[in-house]
Enzyme design. Structure first.
Site, mmCIF file in Angstrom:
data_model
loop_
_atom_site.group_PDB
_atom_site.id
_atom_site.type_symbol
_atom_site.label_atom_id
_atom_site.label_comp_id
_atom_site.label_asym_id
_atom_site.label_seq_id
_atom_site.Cartn_x
_atom_site.Cartn_y
_atom_site.Cartn_z
ATOM 1 C CG ASP A 1 0.047 26.812 -23.989
ATOM 2 O OD1 ASP A 1 1.009 26.239 -24.712
ATOM 3 O OD2 ASP A 1 -0.089 27.395 -22.933
ATOM 4 C CD GLU A 2 3.293 30.423 -27.320
ATOM 5 O OE1 GLU A 2 4.179 31.395 -27.558
ATOM 6 O OE2 GLU A 2 3.872 29.644 -26.434
ATOM 7 C CG ASP B 1 -0.070 31.786 -24.855
ATOM 8 O OD1 ASP B 1 -0.135 30.810 -24.845
ATOM 9 O OD2 ASP B 1 0.624 32.518 -24.086
#
Length: 615
Positions: A216-217, A125
């Site tokens: 973003d993960e 993350d």
């Protein structure tokens, strides 16, 4: 420590000692009247805050706003649920709870048998991703509390702003009350998307089938990578899970100058939780042993678990359940008071058992993914939505479908009005698609229809969701078997209408703008635009369709993602019942069927879709 699931209830145990239950819910005072608005201080960067002061500021700043009234309405409904669950609890007998606990023990043994310890899952993350990108590109933002978003909603905040209680999902005007010096930067999703692709290039080096959760993960299964790397090495030269994860994070930083945090565990549930422990710019490794997992889980606050939000937390707190150890201790009570899907999930959480398989390969669709969606929140209300925005959302969905070798049968448009009501309307295509233009045509047609029905429609959120997946090869997933059954039933019940719709299914959608793209299935009149066709088909159906009543079919596609088929009788046209359902309409735009819309207040996860079929 958790008691072993093999421990038997002896003959001497005749009574279950009920935990004390407060009549007003949890015993923790967050200093806020509406617990739905309470700050979630379990998030990274929120440690050690004056939660009571922050919650008071949030409530005072919100009073009188539509946001506050909406939250108050939802809290009132939740309080009724809490009262009901407490009354049900008080009516339980010790014998019921003991028997229920035995049932749960059997379920736990089955889960233990299926527990996977041999995979290495890494949850990566990015740290405050949108804010980090803006601080990288503008170093003057690095030493000030800042957030990304607008006055109506923040997408994220940096760690300096989090020390004031500013968080993602918070309205900007409330954030400024908490932190007057806060700098708010508008979002730039094109930039975030470009950088995300660079990050994904790193992920593919370690797991070509990684599962992207958002820009973003992501989850990576590095089991095979470790086996390949260590296959020809001596014990002293072998690389560890932690070393590989550190290498992934280092490569991301070298490529983007952005930091990432990671969690390493044997399943996705635990990896996600571990990834939050050493944020920002850190990682945490949980050894894949049952002893280590149970020791880790027993004191874990329930709000740390993905899938347990504010509402579920309040319901569990009302039973004095605050951590995952409590979930195990009171498993018998949970089994008697909650739905089966929730019971199974909470039991798995209490044992630290989660999914270890997530990749979508060319020969198997991910059985856990029921839908994909993309949405945007606007600053203030918006009465004139740019179609380019809707097309951009559809473009995001097209790229994800293609990357996962999927096509979708159902397109759902979601809007949230300025008074926080959620409206959704779904359309089932006759042919699955992964093309942005077709998805956009369908979604935009739904939006125009809603806009025409709701005068001065002002919205704060627009979203498009796809569901009912097929592989690009044309095979449906197991979850869509009900769709096949439904199509067969439709053919028997709809008669002439279905026969006319078959014509649309055989027509190809042309990309030429100078050729009519829509045709009435009844009189074959051609149209260049969708809106003209809609009103025309209604007239044709009024003139030709049989007006006698007939059975209807309903698809339940609710928050549990389980599909069921029920039958209801259509209300008499003379009925004055305000709850009578709307009659459906057939919208033969590109072979699409319009599905009756509905309005809900609160989270869209509580919704379900209903399709009414003409006689």
């Amino acid at each position: 420590m958790l008691k072993s699931i093999d421990e038997k209830v002896t003959d001497e145990v005749h009574e279950y000692h009920l935990p004390p239950v407060a009549s007003t819910g949890p015993q923790i005072n967050h200093g806020v009247g509406l617990k739905r608005m309470a700050l979630n201080d379990t998030k990274a960067g929120m440690e050690g805050l004056d939660v009571q002061r922050i919650n008071q500021i949030i409530e005072e700043a919100s009073k009188g706003s539509k946001y506050y009234m909406h939250q108050q309405n939802q809290q009132d409904k939740l309080n009724v649920r809490i009262q009901h669950i407490q009354e049900s609890f008080n009516n339980l007998t010790s014998e019921q709870i003991v028997n229920s606990t035995l049932v749960m023990d059997k379920m736990a043994k089955k889960m233990e048998f299926e527990r996977v310890l041999g995979r290495t899952i890494v949850h990566v993350d990015m740290d405050a991703y949108y804010a980090a990108v803006e601080m990288r590109d503008d170093p003057t933002l690095s030493n000030v509390p800042m957030a990304v978003g607008g006055e109506s909603m923040l997408s994220t905040s940096n760690y300096l702003a989090r020390k004031f209680g500013v968080r993602a999902g918070m309205p900007g005007f409330i954030a400024r009350k908490l932190c007057p010096q806060l700098v708010i930067v508008p979002t730039n999703f094109d930039k975030y998307g470009r950088i995300s692709k660079e990050i994904h290039e790193v992920f593919r080096l370690y797991d070509p089938n990684f599962s992207s959760v958002s820009l973003d993960e992501a989850y990576l299964d590095i089991t095979e990578y470790l086996e390949n790397e260590n296959g020809l090495r001596s014990d002293a030269e072998m690389v560890t899970e932690e070393e590989v994860t550190q290498e992934i994070r280092d490569k991301i930083f070298d490529k983007t100058k952005l930091t990432a945090s990671a969690g390493i565990a044997c399943n996705c549930l635990l990896a996600k939780i571990c990834g939050d422990i050493n944020k920002p710019n850190g990682q945490y490794y949980l050894p894949p042993t049952i002893e280590a997992i149970k020791e880790f889980v027993v004191k874990l606050p329930i709000r740390k678990v993905t899938g347990i939000g504010n509402v579920t937390e309040q319901l569990l707190n009302s039973l004095n359940i605050f951590n995952c150890g409590d979930l195990w201790e009171h498993r018998g009570v949970i089994n008697l008071l909650f739905k089966p899907a929730t019971v199974s999930f909470l039991l798995a959480v209490s044992l630290g058992i989660g999914n270890s398989w997530f990749s979508v390969s060319s020969d198997a669709v991910d059985q856990n993914q029921k839908s994909i969606s993309s949405e945007r929140t606007f600053s203030g209300s918006n009465t004139n939505i740019d179609p380019k925005l809707c097309h951009s959302l559809c473009g995001d969905l097209e790229r994800e479908l293609i990357s996962k070798d999927l096509k979708a049968l159902t397109v759902t448009l979601k809007i949230k009005t300025v008074d926080f009501q959620v409206k959704t309307r779904a359309v089932r295509l006759l042919t699955a698609t992964n093309e942005a233009d077709i998805i956009f045509e369908t979604a935009w047609g739904i939006y125009k229809s809603l806009a025409s029905e709701c005068k001065d429609l002002a919205i704060r959120l627009l979203g498009v969701r796809l569901s009912n997946f097929e592989q690009s090869s044309g095979e449906e997933t197991d979850d869509n078997n009900v769709s096949t059954s439904l199509q067969s039933t439709k053919q028997k019940k709809q008669g002439r209408i279905d026969h006319l719709l078959v014509k649309l299914n055989t027509k190809e959608v042309t990309e030429k703008k100078d050729v009519p793209r829509f045709e009435c299935p009844i009189c074959c009149t051609k149209f260049f635009v969708y809106n003209g066709l809609e009103s025309h088909v209604e007239k044709c159906l009024t003139n030709t369709a049989d007006t006698t009543s007939s059975p209807l079919e309903t698809i339940d596609d609710g928050a549990t993602n389980s599909s069921s088929l029920t039958k209801n009788k259509r209300k008499s046209p003379k009925s004055n019942n305000s709850n009578d359902k709307k009659r459906s309409k057939i919208n033969p735009s590109n072979g699409h069927r319009k599905i009756t819309d509905f309005t809900i207040s609160g989270n869209s996860s509580d919704s379900f879709y209903k399709t009414t079929l003409p006689s």
